[in-house]
Design an enzyme around this catalytic site. Structure first.
Site, short mmCIF file in Angstrom:
data_model
loop_
_atom_site.label_atom_id
_atom_site.label_comp_id
_atom_site.label_asym_id
_atom_site.label_seq_id
_atom_site.Cartn_x
_atom_site.Cartn_y
_atom_site.Cartn_z
N CYS B 57 0.97 -1.20 0.03
CA CYS B 57 -0.07 0.08 0.06
C CYS B 57 0.80 1.14 -0.07
O CYS B 57 1.87 1.50 0.72
CB CYS B 57 -0.88 -0.11 1.13
SG CYS B 57 -2.04 1.57 1.34
N CYS B 71 -4.69 1.37 -8.48
CA CYS B 71 -5.36 2.06 -9.54
C CYS B 71 -5.04 2.06 -10.78
O CYS B 71 -4.07 2.24 -11.13
CB CYS B 71 -5.19 3.77 -8.84
SG CYS B 71 -6.01 4.87 -9.82
N CYS B 74 -3.45 5.54 -12.11
CA CYS B 74 -2.21 6.04 -12.11
C CYS B 74 -1.24 4.83 -11.68
O CYS B 74 -0.01 5.17 -11.08
CB CYS B 74 -1.83 7.17 -11.08
SG CYS B 74 -2.68 6.62 -9.36
N CYS B 79 -4.25 -0.44 -0.04
CA CYS B 79 -5.11 -1.44 0.54
C CYS B 79 -6.37 -1.04 0.93
O CYS B 79 -6.87 0.18 0.70
CB CYS B 79 -4.28 -1.81 2.02
SG CYS B 79 -4.63 -0.01 3.04
N HIS B 87 -7.07 2.78 2.08
CA HIS B 87 -6.54 4.11 1.52
C HIS B 87 -6.88 3.80 -0.25
O HIS B 87 -6.62 4.74 -0.74
CB HIS B 87 -5.08 3.62 1.76
CG HIS B 87 -4.75 3.90 3.10
ND1 HIS B 87 -4.05 2.89 3.84
CD2 HIS B 87 -4.96 5.03 3.99
CE1 HIS B 87 -3.90 3.34 5.08
NE2 HIS B 87 -4.40 4.52 5.25
N HIS B 91 -7.97 7.35 -1.70
CA HIS B 91 -7.34 7.92 -3.28
C HIS B 91 -8.60 8.06 -4.03
O HIS B 91 -8.21 9.04 -4.87
CB HIS B 91 -6.32 6.65 -3.62
CG HIS B 91 -5.77 6.91 -5.21
ND1 HIS B 91 -4.94 7.68 -5.14
CD2 HIS B 91 -6.08 6.45 -6.12
CE1 HIS B 91 -4.68 7.83 -6.62
NE2 HIS B 91 -5.17 6.72 -7.16
N HIS B 98 -10.19 8.54 -10.65
CA HIS B 98 -9.00 7.56 -10.27
C HIS B 98 -10.19 6.60 -9.33
O HIS B 98 -9.50 5.99 -8.38
CB HIS B 98 -7.83 8.12 -9.15
CG HIS B 98 -7.15 8.61 -10.08
ND1 HIS B 98 -5.66 8.44 -9.80
CD2 HIS B 98 -7.23 9.67 -11.05
CE1 HIS B 98 -4.95 9.18 -10.74
NE2 HIS B 98 -5.88 9.97 -11.35
N CYS B 215 -35.99 -59.45 -8.45
CA CYS B 215 -36.37 -58.13 -7.97
C CYS B 215 -35.20 -56.94 -8.60
O CYS B 215 -35.62 -55.75 -8.60
CB CYS B 215 -36.37 -58.09 -6.51
SG CYS B 215 -34.84 -58.31 -5.79
N HIS B 533 -32.58 -57.17 -1.09
CA HIS B 533 -33.67 -57.18 -1.84
C HIS B 533 -33.68 -55.63 -2.47
O HIS B 533 -33.52 -54.52 -1.58
CB HIS B 533 -34.95 -57.28 -1.03
CG HIS B 533 -36.41 -57.32 -1.60
ND1 HIS B 533 -36.60 -58.12 -2.90
CD2 HIS B 533 -37.24 -56.52 -1.30
CE1 HIS B 533 -37.75 -57.81 -3.00
NE2 HIS B 533 -38.31 -56.97 -2.18
#
Lengths: 113, 586
Positions: B57, B71, B74, B79, B87, B91, B98, B215, B533
């Site tokens: 970050c 981003c 940019c 984080c 953050h 931003h 952005h 059967c 059976h």
């Protein structure tokens, strides 16, 4: 206007003169060796097997049903299930936790940390 | 906010994404696509400027505790932990334009202002392409056929577009007129109408006499007699036994020289749906089947599932002589048995070293499922003894397998789960040109009209020269949605949250029929492997009937839920007519 190919941002930690913590060192070593990715995959597998993922999914589904599909964001869901996920972590078998801890321990020993 | 295309929801872009696209040209994520890195095994797509980059970050140096987003405008990394600080959001809110970012470990687009995931068709296509780029090097004109590239071998036949045929009401031709007059029995006339309404049992319920450990045959026959498309086929006179034998006689020159299991089925349907309620002895049928499966001809108890498979094969063999029709079972055009039961399974085998995936398609008439191995002691497994209470659902609200209750859905989930093949089962990788450890995943490419699930309760070990039966209870639903087990769903989950560019193609495969199924027959086995059976439960007019050889009784649905299912038959919901209780007799 910035282009996407701008060079990587300088390492802030060095500028500030902080030593990387032990946790950061371990994290970097885990990532560089690829072990972190393997551990994540392993954890994902185990969380699916023991039904933890299904629990979380069910919680999300009922929430979305209640609120309406168009009124829910990913962040909403994260807010919802993060505390629940911790509670449901108790339902993860101890063997899973033990397995992961063992893997991490072996890694630490082999990485001579 | 979202629209449906071909039944799949296609999310509409958020306002920030729209603005971003309008400002950044027709391919706003082009530069990002160069940063897609695919890491085997599992082939997850990540975004890294350099392959070895460790993202952090930009504000707080965080690199491990929360998800990191880059981003798109940019390239700064931040984080995002919605419960703590974000953050990334800081931003996004501080600089207009952005707002759009990408999850660096999942290659998924995110709008930090909306706090929600967003999708871009071109970007998602590029990610899928990167994840499957190991498959082949051929580029295709449409650009978004990455998944088609990974198919080893040609497309299954049934994906050719079917021509729609206009509806025309049926008129019998001269041959049909005659056979209709001679051989048909009116369904409702004075003599049997009263019989039917007095017993109030639905049509086609008739006991089958046990001819000596038969059967296994009776139980399967009861299920087949009430398999809607099969029942409709035979009752609709689509295979006329008189007409057919004459044909066969003409070809071979001798009477009765060829057996035809379909003719015997036709006779059986006529007998069982005649309205006569006295138990019927399917002796001719048994005899014909013995001739077809000579190795199983004896009075010993046989496996019902083996009988089922052998019967379908017997019906198929007959029409192999008709060269006009396609012989491939997958298309379902070869015979009624495959038309009803045949689906297509997809098998993906991925090399764990290079990620190359090879895909094969195989037709199948049923799905054999393993019961779970015994649950390890987690201290929480509740006993599976609650067989008689069908509060199993209430007792065990969580789908968690720790509860100890096996379910059919659980088996299907395991069937379609990616499985690491053992190191003794290395498969040849075309790219590495050597045997490598592989990951295998099954999924359903095309659903049949009728899904038959066979539970593998009989284990035969050739090593230890012994066989045993697994009695563990398996819970099965009355309504089943097969959507999660389709190839389209499985592939979707493999690639994360994406728009798939090839949705159109996949939809053809899953065809116009829905994925919802209804249970109509359950074949159960009780007793031991050598002395057991078979009994079949049938669901007619939303009532359950127990068919125990010659004895047919109405039972409560809780009995069925608690029964030990061996084979479960589900039909496409659109073909399952839930008749009203009142069977009008006029």
């Amino acid at each position: 206007k910035h282009s996407v190919n701008r060079p990587p941002t300088p390492d802030g930690a060095e500028d500030q003169g902080n030593e990387p913590t032990l946790q950061e060192i371990i994290n970097i070593k885990l990532i560089e060796s690829g072990e972190k990715e393997r551990l994540m995959e392993l954890l994902r597998e185990r969380l699916i097997e023991c039904g933890w993922k299904d629990e979380m999914k069910a919680l999300c589904r009922s929430y979305v049903k209640k609120k309406g599909r168009n009124n829910v964001t990913v962040d909403d869901l994260v807010h919802l299930i993060t505390p629940k996920g911790r509670v449901y972590a108790a339902s993860v078998p101890d063997s899973v936790k033990a397995e992961l801890l063992q893997r991490i321990r072996s890694f630490l020993m082999s990485a001579a940390l | 906010m979202s629209s449906k295309i071909n039944g799949h929801v296609s999310p509409q872009p958020c306002p920030h994404l729209l603005v971003f696209r309008s400002r950044n040209g027709p391919k706003p994520f082009r530069a990002l696509q160069d940063c897609i890195r695919v890491k085997p095994p599992g082939g997850r797509a990540a975004i890294r400027r350099e392959p070895s980059e460790v993202p952090r970050c930009g504000t707080c140096e965080e690199s491990s505790r929360s998800r990191l987003y880059a981003c798109v405008a940019c390239a700064a990394v931040f984080c995002h932990a919605p419960l703590l600080h974000s953050h990334a959001s800081d931003h996004a809110l501080s600089i207009p334009g952005h707002e759009i970012a990408v999850d660096v470990d999942r290659a998924e687009l995110f709008c930090c202002a909306c706090g929600d995931q967003v999708y871009d068709r071109d970007f998602d296509a590029a990610v899928v392409l990167a994840q499957t780029v190991n498959a082949t090097a051929t580029t295709s004109t449409s650009g978004s056929t990455a998944m088609q590239c990974s198919v080893a071998g040609s497309q299954p036949e049934n994906l050719r577009k079917r021509r729609r045929v206009d509806y025309r009401p049926w008129e019998p031709d001269s041959g049909e007129h005659i056979s209709r007059g001679n051989q048909s029995i009116p369904l409702l006339d004075a003599t049997n109408a009263s019989l039917v309404s007095s017993t109030q049992q639905p049509w086609g319920l008739r006991g089958l006499n046990n001819l000596g450990n038969s059967c296994f045959m009776n139980s399967i026959l009861q299920a087949l007699l009430h398999t809607p498309p099969l029942r409709n086929y035979f009752l609709g006179d689509r295979h006329n036994r008189y007409y057919c034998q004459q044909k066969n006689g003409a070809i071979n020159g001798t009477k009765n020289s060829r057996l035809c299991l379909a003719c015997d089925m036709d006779a059986l349907f006529s007998a069982v749906f005649s309205g006569d309620r006295t138990p019927y002895s399917p002796a001719k049928f048994l005899y014909s089947w013995w001739q077809h499966a000579a190795n199983l001809a004896s009075y010993e108890q046989q496996d019902a599932h083996e009988f089922f498979i052998s019967m379908l094969e017997g019906i198929h063999e007959k029409v192999e002589k008709d060269k006009r029709k396609s012989q491939s079972p997958g298309s379902g055009d070869c015979c009624i048995a495959h038309r009803v039961f045949s689906g297509i399974l997809r098998s993906d085998v991925m090399c764990m070293v290079c990620g190359f995936t090879s895909t094969t398609y195989d037709p199948c008439v049923d799905i054999s499922l393993d019961l779970e191995p015994n649950q390890g002691g987690s201290g929480k497994s509740s006993s599976a003894k609650s067989l008689n209470s069908f509060n199993v659902e209430a007792d065990c609200m969580r789908p968690n397998q720790n509860c100890g209750i096996s379910t059919l859905k659980g088996c299907l989930e395991r069937f379609t789960r990616a499985e690491k093949l053992g190191s003794d089962q290395k498969l040849f990788c075309q790219k590495c040109q050597v045997r490598q450890e592989s990951l295998k995943q099954m999924s359903i490419r095309k659903l049949p009209l009728v899904s038959c699930f066979h539970v593998k309760r009989f284990e035969h070990s050739s090593i230890r020269k012994m066989s045993r039966k697994v009695d563990r209870y398996l819970q099965f639903p009355f309504s089943l949605d097969m959507a999660p087990y389709l190839s389209s769903s499985i592939l979707r989950s493999r690639f994360g949250n994406r728009i798939f560019p090839f949705d159109g193609d996949e939809q053809d495969a899953s065809n116009d029929l829905s994925t919802e199924f209804e249970l109509f027959a359950v074949v159960t086995h009780s007793g031991r492997l050598d002395a057991g059976h078979y009994v079949t439960y049938l669901r007619l007019s939303n009532q359950w009937y127990k068919c125990d050889d010659a004895w047919i009784t109405q039972v409560n649905e809780s009995i069925v839920r608690a029964a030990q299912g061996y084979m479960m038959f589900y039909v496409q919901k659109v073909l399952y007519y839930k008749e009203s209780e009142n069977q009008g007799t006029s």
